[in-house]
Design a protein around this motif. Sequence first.
Motif, PDB file in Angstrom:
ATOM      1  N   ASP A 184      77.672  -9.788 117.159  1.00 45.15           N
ATOM      2  CA  ASP A 184      77.196  -9.012 116.018  1.00 45.15           C
ATOM      3  C   ASP A 184      78.187  -7.890 115.722  1.00 45.15           C
ATOM      4  O   ASP A 184      78.652  -7.219 116.650  1.00 45.15           O
ATOM      5  N   VAL A 211      77.671  -5.074 114.514  1.00 47.46           N
ATOM      6  CA  VAL A 211      77.062  -3.761 114.672  1.00 47.46           C
ATOM      7  C   VAL A 211      76.173  -3.793 115.915  1.00 47.46           C
ATOM      8  O   VAL A 211      75.486  -4.783 116.172  1.00 47.46           O
ATOM      9  N   ALA A 212      76.176  -2.702 116.655  1.00 50.67           N
ATOM     10  CA  ALA A 212      75.356  -2.614 117.867  1.00 50.67           C
ATOM     11  C   ALA A 212      73.871  -2.700 117.516  1.00 50.67           C
ATOM     12  O   ALA A 212      73.453  -2.217 116.460  1.00 50.67           O
ATOM     13  N   ASP A 247      71.269  -1.063 118.419  1.00 46.93           N
ATOM     14  CA  ASP A 247      70.584   0.191 118.114  1.00 46.93           C
ATOM     15  C   ASP A 247      70.879   0.679 116.702  1.00 46.93           C
ATOM     16  O   ASP A 247      70.072   1.383 116.101  1.00 46.93           O
ATOM     17  N   VAL A 248      72.029   0.292 116.152  1.00 46.05           N
ATOM     18  CA  VAL A 248      72.332   0.640 114.760  1.00 46.05           C
ATOM     19  C   VAL A 248      71.414  -0.153 113.833  1.00 46.05           C
ATOM     20  O   VAL A 248      70.848   0.396 112.894  1.00 46.05           O
ATOM     21  N   TYR A 249      71.238  -1.452 114.114  1.00 42.28           N
ATOM     22  CA  TYR A 249      70.310  -2.259 113.321  1.00 42.28           C
ATOM     23  C   TYR A 249      68.912  -1.663 113.351  1.00 42.28           C
ATOM     24  O   TYR A 249      68.231  -1.569 112.337  1.00 42.28           O
ATOM     25  N   ASP A 250      68.484  -1.266 114.525  1.00 47.63           N
ATOM     26  CA  ASP A 250      67.136  -0.696 114.665  1.00 47.63           C
ATOM     27  C   ASP A 250      66.972   0.606 113.892  1.00 47.63           C
ATOM     28  O   ASP A 250      65.873   0.942 113.476  1.00 47.63           O
ATOM     29  N   SER A 251      68.063   1.328 113.686  1.00 45.62           N
ATOM     30  CA  SER A 251      67.968   2.614 112.987  1.00 45.62           C
ATOM     31  C   SER A 251      67.955   2.460 111.466  1.00 45.62           C
ATOM     32  O   SER A 251      67.555   3.377 110.758  1.00 45.62           O
ATOM     33  N   VAL A 252      68.370   1.303 110.960  1.00 44.66           N
ATOM     34  CA  VAL A 252      68.366   1.078 109.509  1.00 44.66           C
ATOM     35  C   VAL A 252      66.941   0.750 109.080  1.00 44.66           C
ATOM     36  O   VAL A 252      66.360  -0.231 109.531  1.00 44.66           O
TER      37      VAL A 252
END
Length: 150
Positions: free
Chosen positions: A19, A21-22, A24-29
Amino acid sequence: MISSLLLRPPPGEDTAGDDPVAPDVYDSVKGVALAEGIYDLDLLLKTFPDYRGFVQGAFDNIDTASFSRFCVNRYKARHTITVQWLIIHSPGDTLVDLPQADAMFHHLRSQYSIVGSDPSKIEKDFVTLTGDHDEVLTSPEFVRLVKGMI
């Protein structure tokens, strides 16, 4: 560009391997507002054939008979993210046409239905804005639409 990060390319076409993007970045969007976007270059060139030289210039050393491999409408939903999407398009846009936004809206709805997510998280507004391509991004109406999504 943001769509290509939040969605997963078709198998065999993920050139980054992992991926991009990490997790945790996905989770923050929490939400994405897409405005006056180009999601399918081949569809764009059907309506605006004069754009071919401009588009080809962005893809140096690539076979440009078809740009389908760059079509984000072929990307799959990442079932690990639950993102609110808002696709915005002005009917007054003379540079990008409504079929771009409409195809993206239907693609996202379909993808999120497949992975069992709530398709109502994908919304559209194709009537509120009335200006041309760049001017809509600085309009009070655009700000209200995005603020309403947030």
